[in-house]
Scaffold this motif. Sequence first.
Motif, PDB file in Angstrom:
ATOM      1  N   LEU A 170      -5.419   6.962   8.189  1.00 49.93           N
ATOM      2  CA  LEU A 170      -4.814   7.617   7.028  1.00 49.93           C
ATOM      3  C   LEU A 170      -3.308   7.410   6.974  1.00 49.93           C
ATOM      4  O   LEU A 170      -2.725   7.245   5.891  1.00 49.93           O
ATOM      5  N   LEU A 171      -2.657   7.406   8.138  1.00 44.61           N
ATOM      6  CA  LEU A 171      -1.219   7.128   8.165  1.00 44.61           C
ATOM      7  C   LEU A 171      -0.924   5.730   7.622  1.00 44.61           C
ATOM      8  O   LEU A 171      -0.015   5.535   6.813  1.00 44.61           O
ATOM      9  N   LYS A 172      -1.701   4.739   8.072  1.00 43.94           N
ATOM     10  CA  LYS A 172      -1.508   3.369   7.591  1.00 43.94           C
ATOM     11  C   LYS A 172      -1.803   3.270   6.098  1.00 43.94           C
ATOM     12  O   LYS A 172      -1.113   2.562   5.365  1.00 43.94           O
ATOM     13  N   ALA A 173      -2.848   3.983   5.669  1.00 42.37           N
ATOM     14  CA  ALA A 173      -3.210   3.946   4.252  1.00 42.37           C
ATOM     15  C   ALA A 173      -2.093   4.521   3.388  1.00 42.37           C
ATOM     16  O   ALA A 173      -1.757   3.968   2.325  1.00 42.37           O
ATOM     17  N   ARG A 174      -1.494   5.629   3.828  1.00 39.79           N
ATOM     18  CA  ARG A 174      -0.395   6.229   3.063  1.00 39.79           C
ATOM     19  C   ARG A 174       0.833   5.320   3.077  1.00 39.79           C
ATOM     20  O   ARG A 174       1.552   5.216   2.077  1.00 39.79           O
ATOM     21  N   GLU A 175       1.098   4.693   4.232  1.00 39.87           N
ATOM     22  CA  GLU A 175       2.250   3.800   4.340  1.00 39.87           C
ATOM     23  C   GLU A 175       2.138   2.629   3.376  1.00 39.87           C
ATOM     24  O   GLU A 175       3.150   2.065   2.946  1.00 39.87           O
ATOM     25  N   SER A 176       0.904   2.253   3.031  1.00 37.95           N
ATOM     26  CA  SER A 176       0.712   1.101   2.149  1.00 37.95           C
ATOM     27  C   SER A 176       1.290   1.326   0.755  1.00 37.95           C
ATOM     28  O   SER A 176       1.512   0.374   0.010  1.00 37.95           O
ATOM     29  N   ARG A 222       8.546  -0.462   0.591  1.00 37.36           N
ATOM     30  CA  ARG A 222       8.821  -1.588   1.482  1.00 37.36           C
ATOM     31  C   ARG A 222       7.573  -2.087   2.215  1.00 37.36           C
ATOM     32  O   ARG A 222       7.655  -3.008   3.025  1.00 37.36           O
ATOM     33  N   SER A 223       6.440  -1.503   1.955  1.00 34.58           N
ATOM     34  CA  SER A 223       5.223  -1.922   2.639  1.00 34.58           C
ATOM     35  C   SER A 223       4.754  -3.278   2.110  1.00 34.58           C
ATOM     36  O   SER A 223       4.794  -3.550   0.918  1.00 34.58           O
ATOM     37  N   ASN A 224       4.334  -4.142   3.037  1.00 40.37           N
ATOM     38  CA  ASN A 224       3.810  -5.446   2.638  1.00 40.37           C
ATOM     39  C   ASN A 224       2.295  -5.533   2.868  1.00 40.37           C
ATOM     40  O   ASN A 224       1.732  -6.616   2.889  1.00 40.37           O
ATOM     41  N   ARG A 225       1.658  -4.364   3.053  1.00 42.50           N
ATOM     42  CA  ARG A 225       0.215  -4.333   3.288  1.00 42.50           C
ATOM     43  C   ARG A 225      -0.430  -3.390   2.279  1.00 42.50           C
ATOM     44  O   ARG A 225      -0.219  -2.185   2.314  1.00 42.50           O
ATOM     45  N   ALA A 226      -1.227  -3.950   1.399  1.00 40.88           N
ATOM     46  CA  ALA A 226      -1.913  -3.141   0.402  1.00 40.88           C
ATOM     47  C   ALA A 226      -3.057  -2.367   1.042  1.00 40.88           C
ATOM     48  O   ALA A 226      -3.564  -2.734   2.102  1.00 40.88           O
ATOM     49  N   LEU A 227      -3.466  -1.282   0.385  1.00 42.16           N
ATOM     50  CA  LEU A 227      -4.567  -0.471   0.903  1.00 42.16           C
ATOM     51  C   LEU A 227      -5.840  -1.303   1.035  1.00 42.16           C
ATOM     52  O   LEU A 227      -6.598  -1.145   1.997  1.00 42.16           O
ATOM     53  N   SER A 228      -6.073  -2.202   0.089  1.00 45.80           N
ATOM     54  CA  SER A 228      -7.280  -3.033   0.157  1.00 45.80           C
ATOM     55  C   SER A 228      -7.299  -3.898   1.411  1.00 45.80           C
ATOM     56  O   SER A 228      -8.357  -4.147   1.999  1.00 45.80           O
ATOM     57  N   VAL A 229      -6.120  -4.348   1.848  1.00 45.42           N
ATOM     58  CA  VAL A 229      -6.028  -5.153   3.072  1.00 45.42           C
ATOM     59  C   VAL A 229      -6.393  -4.307   4.287  1.00 45.42           C
ATOM     60  O   VAL A 229      -7.125  -4.752   5.182  1.00 45.42           O
ATOM     61  N   ILE A 230      -5.901  -3.080   4.328  1.00 43.62           N
ATOM     62  CA  ILE A 230      -6.195  -2.178   5.441  1.00 43.62           C
ATOM     63  C   ILE A 230      -7.683  -1.870   5.501  1.00 43.62           C
ATOM     64  O   ILE A 230      -8.303  -1.876   6.581  1.00 43.62           O
ATOM     65  N   LEU A 231      -8.300  -1.625   4.358  1.00 43.45           N
ATOM     66  CA  LEU A 231      -9.733  -1.359   4.318  1.00 43.45           C
ATOM     67  C   LEU A 231     -10.537  -2.589   4.708  1.00 43.45           C
ATOM     68  O   LEU A 231     -11.566  -2.484   5.382  1.00 43.45           O
ATOM     69  N   ASP A 232     -10.071  -3.764   4.298  1.00 44.06           N
ATOM     70  CA  ASP A 232     -10.753  -5.000   4.692  1.00 44.06           C
ATOM     71  C   ASP A 232     -10.716  -5.183   6.206  1.00 44.06           C
ATOM     72  O   ASP A 232     -11.699  -5.626   6.811  1.00 44.06           O
ATOM     73  N   GLU A 233      -9.578  -4.862   6.814  1.00 47.98           N
ATOM     74  CA  GLU A 233      -9.465  -4.992   8.264  1.00 47.98           C
ATOM     75  C   GLU A 233     -10.469  -4.090   8.980  1.00 47.98           C
ATOM     76  O   GLU A 233     -10.974  -4.437  10.047  1.00 47.98           O
ATOM     77  N   THR A 273      -7.784  15.815   1.490  1.00 48.19           N
ATOM     78  CA  THR A 273      -7.038  15.540   0.262  1.00 48.19           C
ATOM     79  C   THR A 273      -7.870  14.579  -0.581  1.00 48.19           C
ATOM     80  O   THR A 273      -8.803  13.935  -0.088  1.00 48.19           O
ATOM     81  N   GLU A 274      -7.505  14.451  -1.832  1.00 54.10           N
ATOM     82  CA  GLU A 274      -8.212  13.512  -2.702  1.00 54.10           C
ATOM     83  C   GLU A 274      -8.045  12.080  -2.195  1.00 54.10           C
ATOM     84  O   GLU A 274      -8.973  11.264  -2.261  1.00 54.10           O
ATOM     85  N   PHE A 275      -6.869  11.793  -1.644  1.00 54.32           N
ATOM     86  CA  PHE A 275      -6.613  10.456  -1.109  1.00 54.32           C
ATOM     87  C   PHE A 275      -7.533  10.166   0.072  1.00 54.32           C
ATOM     88  O   PHE A 275      -8.124   9.084   0.162  1.00 54.32           O
ATOM     89  N   ALA A 276      -7.656  11.139   1.005  1.00 52.01           N
ATOM     90  CA  ALA A 276      -8.534  10.954   2.165  1.00 52.01           C
ATOM     91  C   ALA A 276      -9.975  10.764   1.716  1.00 52.01           C
ATOM     92  O   ALA A 276     -10.706   9.929   2.270  1.00 52.01           O
ATOM     93  N   ARG A 277     -10.403  11.532   0.718  1.00 56.36           N
ATOM     94  CA  ARG A 277     -11.762  11.379   0.184  1.00 56.36           C
ATOM     95  C   ARG A 277     -12.005   9.948  -0.286  1.00 56.36           C
ATOM     96  O   ARG A 277     -13.042   9.342   0.002  1.00 56.36           O
ATOM     97  N   GLU A 278     -11.059   9.411  -1.029  1.00 52.24           N
ATOM     98  CA  GLU A 278     -11.229   8.077  -1.584  1.00 52.24           C
ATOM     99  C   GLU A 278     -11.281   7.020  -0.483  1.00 52.24           C
ATOM    100  O   GLU A 278     -12.051   6.060  -0.561  1.00 52.24           O
ATOM    101  N   VAL A 279     -10.446   7.185   0.551  1.00 53.69           N
ATOM    102  CA  VAL A 279     -10.443   6.220   1.656  1.00 53.69           C
ATOM    103  C   VAL A 279     -11.793   6.214   2.361  1.00 53.69           C
ATOM    104  O   VAL A 279     -12.401   5.148   2.572  1.00 53.69           O
ATOM    105  N   PHE A 280     -12.310   7.394   2.709  1.00 49.00           N
ATOM    106  CA  PHE A 280     -13.568   7.453   3.455  1.00 49.00           C
ATOM    107  C   PHE A 280     -14.764   7.090   2.585  1.00 49.00           C
ATOM    108  O   PHE A 280     -15.727   6.476   3.062  1.00 49.00           O
ATOM    109  N   LEU A 281     -14.690   7.427   1.312  1.00 48.18           N
ATOM    110  CA  LEU A 281     -15.774   7.043   0.406  1.00 48.18           C
ATOM    111  C   LEU A 281     -15.816   5.522   0.245  1.00 48.18           C
ATOM    112  O   LEU A 281     -16.901   4.925   0.187  1.00 48.18           O
ATOM    113  N   SER A 282     -14.667   4.904   0.201  1.00 46.38           N
ATOM    114  CA  SER A 282     -14.605   3.442   0.093  1.00 46.38           C
ATOM    115  C   SER A 282     -15.230   2.777   1.310  1.00 46.38           C
ATOM    116  O   SER A 282     -16.004   1.815   1.185  1.00 46.38           O
ATOM    117  N   ILE A 283     -14.914   3.285   2.512  1.00 48.29           N
ATOM    118  CA  ILE A 283     -15.492   2.720   3.736  1.00 48.29           C
ATOM    119  C   ILE A 283     -17.001   2.927   3.756  1.00 48.29           C
ATOM    120  O   ILE A 283     -17.778   2.004   4.058  1.00 48.29           O
TER     121      ILE A 283
END
Length: 304
Positions: free
Chosen positions: A185-191, A195-206, A224-234
């Motif tokens: 979740l920290l990496k996902a928020r940082e995306s 200045r981040s050069n890593r999109a959320l889709s890249v993190i999920l792909d990894e 949070t709604e953001f956490a829901r979306e991350v885990f639902l995507s996985i």
Amino acid sequence: MNEPEKIGEVLKEVRRDGEEGNGAGEGGVASSPAGKNPVVLRLERIAADRVPWSPDGPICPKCGSPWGRLASEQFDAWCTQCAREHPEEYKPVFRAWVIEHRAQYLERAGVPLAFRCCGFDNFEARDGNQRRALNAVKAWAVNGTLGLYLQGPPGTGKTHVGVAALLELIAQRRDGKYVAVHELLLKARESFRDRSNRALSVILDECTRTDALLLDDLGVEKTTEFAREVFLSIADRAYGRRRPVLIVTSNLELGALGRKIDERVGDRLRELCLLVRVGGVSYRRRIAAGRGGRGAQISGDSVS
């Protein structure tokens, strides 16, 4: 000619050309400030990175031929050709090799240092519940096609069992990856930072472009709604592609996890995973009890 030999031949040719040309201005390649041909320097760095070998070179125990000069081959028990030509014979050999060298395989999978020694062979089952859990996961590792949901109170060994399960899949020549939920979740928020050069889709792909994914401590994060979306995507990716195999550890039962994060996540995990409860007394409480319930002792004052 293999790659190490090619690099060696190129190095010889470049050194010979440099000697004949005597540097820049006479048909040679310009020398570096250290007096060495820069092409030679680059090739030597490549060779140093990709060709770790002893004076005699490692020997394949199956065919007796020199092998393992490339860094990628250092993780194999036999040479590539023998492993390809004798796959059934190689399976138990490779499994034993992985178990013996588990630390380097688990490091590659992203497992934290504290858990790189974990395996089924050193899990201390203290009661009937933990023995049943261990036996269930061992059977799953041999015959299972589903994922694994390890649920139980804190400190009962869920992460140890989860890492051991991941190790068994790696020993079956599958790719594996460990992800701590709070770090994900920290990496996902940082995306989303400027200045981040890593999109959320890249993190999920990894996370999901692997054969097996261990999600450690799902459900401890703030909902949070953001956490829901991350885990639902996985969960959606694993459900739709049937890959990766999910190994999940959590303090929450699936029903409670669904209510906390998202019912859709709970439903998908219920279908994708075998549920194994890891109960018993907390290892951390037992260690604390062995210290008389006190914290660390510091010279001078004590901390409790």
